[in-house]
Write a protein that holds these residues in place. Structure first.
Motif, PDB file in Angstrom:
ATOM      1  N   CYS A   1       0.858  -1.183   0.000  1.00  0.00           N
ATOM      2  CA  CYS A   1       0.000   0.000   0.000  1.00  0.00           C
ATOM      3  C   CYS A   1       0.895   1.234   0.000  1.00  0.00           C
ATOM      4  CB  CYS A   1      -0.920  -0.015   1.218  1.00  0.00           C
ATOM      5  SG  CYS A   1      -2.036   1.406   1.307  1.00  0.00           S
TER       6      CYS A   1
ATOM      7  N   ASP B   1      -2.467   5.005  -7.316  1.00  0.00           N
ATOM      8  CA  ASP B   1      -1.232   4.264  -7.545  1.00  0.00           C
ATOM      9  C   ASP B   1      -1.049   3.994  -9.035  1.00  0.00           C
ATOM     10  OD1 ASP B   1       1.039   2.779  -7.368  1.00  0.00           O
ATOM     11  OD2 ASP B   1       0.125   1.061  -6.352  1.00  0.00           O
TER      12      ASP B   1
ATOM     13  N   SER C   1      -8.186  -5.633   0.217  1.00  0.00           N
ATOM     14  CA  SER C   1      -7.587  -4.569   1.013  1.00  0.00           C
ATOM     15  C   SER C   1      -8.055  -3.216   0.498  1.00  0.00           C
ATOM     16  CB  SER C   1      -6.058  -4.641   0.977  1.00  0.00           C
ATOM     17  OG  SER C   1      -5.574  -4.412  -0.337  1.00  0.00           O
TER      18      SER C   1
ATOM     19  N   ARG D   1      -7.112   1.177   0.827  1.00  0.00           N
ATOM     20  CA  ARG D   1      -6.153   2.208   1.216  1.00  0.00           C
ATOM     21  C   ARG D   1      -6.893   3.426   1.767  1.00  0.00           C
ATOM     22  NH1 ARG D   1      -4.067   6.806  -0.974  1.00  0.00           N
ATOM     23  NH2 ARG D   1      -1.844   7.207  -0.663  1.00  0.00           N
TER      24      ARG D   1
ATOM     25  N   ASP E   1      -6.087   7.364   3.194  1.00  0.00           N
ATOM     26  CA  ASP E   1      -5.143   8.454   3.445  1.00  0.00           C
ATOM     27  C   ASP E   1      -5.340   9.000   4.852  1.00  0.00           C
ATOM     28  OD1 ASP E   1      -3.716   8.822   0.913  1.00  0.00           O
ATOM     29  OD2 ASP E   1      -5.685   9.331   0.108  1.00  0.00           O
TER      30      ASP E   1
ATOM     31  N   VAL F   1      -0.479   6.497   5.454  1.00  0.00           N
ATOM     32  CA  VAL F   1      -1.682   5.765   5.065  1.00  0.00           C
ATOM     33  C   VAL F   1      -1.992   4.671   6.079  1.00  0.00           C
ATOM     34  CG1 VAL F   1      -1.449   6.130   2.576  1.00  0.00           C
ATOM     35  CG2 VAL F   1      -0.347   4.149   3.638  1.00  0.00           C
TER      36      VAL F   1
ATOM     37  N   MET G   1      -3.744   0.796   5.711  1.00  0.00           N
ATOM     38  CA  MET G   1      -4.271  -0.216   4.805  1.00  0.00           C
ATOM     39  C   MET G   1      -5.138  -1.168   5.605  1.00  0.00           C
ATOM     40  SD  MET G   1      -2.379  -3.022   2.342  1.00  0.00           S
ATOM     41  CE  MET G   1      -1.294  -3.604   3.628  1.00  0.00           C
TER      42      MET G   1
ATOM     43  N   THR H   1      -0.551   0.307   9.661  1.00  0.00           N
ATOM     44  CA  THR H   1      -0.202   1.716   9.491  1.00  0.00           C
ATOM     45  C   THR H   1       1.173   2.032  10.073  1.00  0.00           C
ATOM     46  OG1 THR H   1      -1.119   3.960   9.681  1.00  0.00           O
ATOM     47  CG2 THR H   1      -1.237   2.569  11.648  1.00  0.00           C
TER      48      THR H   1
END
Length: 254
Positions: free
Chosen positions: A73, A90, A109, A111, A113, A139, A141, A157
């Protein structure tokens, strides 16, 4: 039916092995991770496609070496030692962030921010670096793993080294996923601050993890929400990093 599993938090230090004067040795990291015998490993400080670490996808290479599933991630795209932008979308290529390895079924999973990060650059002159400045994107995940008929959300994290920013980021990270869930990572906060920041979550306990050669501070933590209990939480002495891994044995409540 599976009643228990082991989770671990490992700061990869982008593959550097401090026992070899900081040489990049991902195989040594793989051997140290294998010794943890963990079902789920949360990774921090992970490179993908970075010159400094051989331009490899470190999560993919570790997953292959260990016979595990892996997911990366990105927190930022670009070079974390020079300049970067947040990895909102990404696009592949050079990136840096967190990862997860598991020998369990990996069901997906997401992501998320965290606040406080943005585009930025490091000064080429180390003497001009301000240790109180951290706009590095961070981030969380959220991955879903399945062990038998037990489905568990695992939030991975790595938070800012600025405590006030780390607390904001932690409060955002725990807002992801549904119970039962665990948050695992290098939080850059002491246990008392973690407990105070998110009192609705249970702290798994543990031991000092930093610095690895003479641990004085617990920076790695596991937090729990839902019908999950802790059997033990220990800092493992084997590492290639400047952090010791935290290993936690979890058990599902009947």
């Amino acid at each position: 039916m599976t009643a228990g599993l082991r989770v671990a938090s490992y700061n990869l230090l982008h593959g550097r092995d401090l026992s070899q004067r900081g040489a990049i040795d991902l195989a040594a990291a793989a051997a140290a991770i294998a010794e943890l015998d963990a079902d789920v490993v949360a990774l921090q400080e992970v490179d993908r496609g970075q010159d400094r670490s051989g331009s490899v996808d470190q999560v993919a290479d570790l997953a292959e070496a260990l016979g595990m599933y892996g997911v990366f991630c990105p927190a930022l795209q670009g070079d974390p030692d020079r300049s970067w932008e947040p990895a909102d979308d990404d696009r592949g290529g050079a990136a840096y962030g967190v990862g997860l390895l598991t020998r369990l079924e990996l069901a997906g999973s997401e992501r998320v921010d965290l606040p406080g990060g943005g585009a930025g650059a490091r000064s080429p002159n180390a003497s001009l670096r301000n240790p109180g400045w951290d706009h590095e994107p961070r981030v969380a995940m959220c991955a879903t793993v399945r062990a038998g008929d037990w489905t568990l959300a695992v939030i991975v994290t790595h938070l800012s080294y600025m405590p006030w920013r780390a607390i904001r980021q932690l409060r955002r990270a725990v807002g992801t996923a549904a119970s039962p869930r665990v948050l695992v990572g290098d939080l850059n906060l002491p246990a008392w601050a973690v407990r105070a920041a998110v009192p609705a979550w249970r702290h798994a306990g543990g031991q000092a993890t930093f610095p690895a050669w003479r641990p004085r501070l617990q920076m790695h933590h596991v937090l729990i929400d839902g019908a999950v209990d802790v059997d033990q939480a220990v800092a493992h002495p084997r590492t290639t990093s400047d952090h010791r891994p935290l290993v936690v044995d979890l058990r599902r409540r009947p």
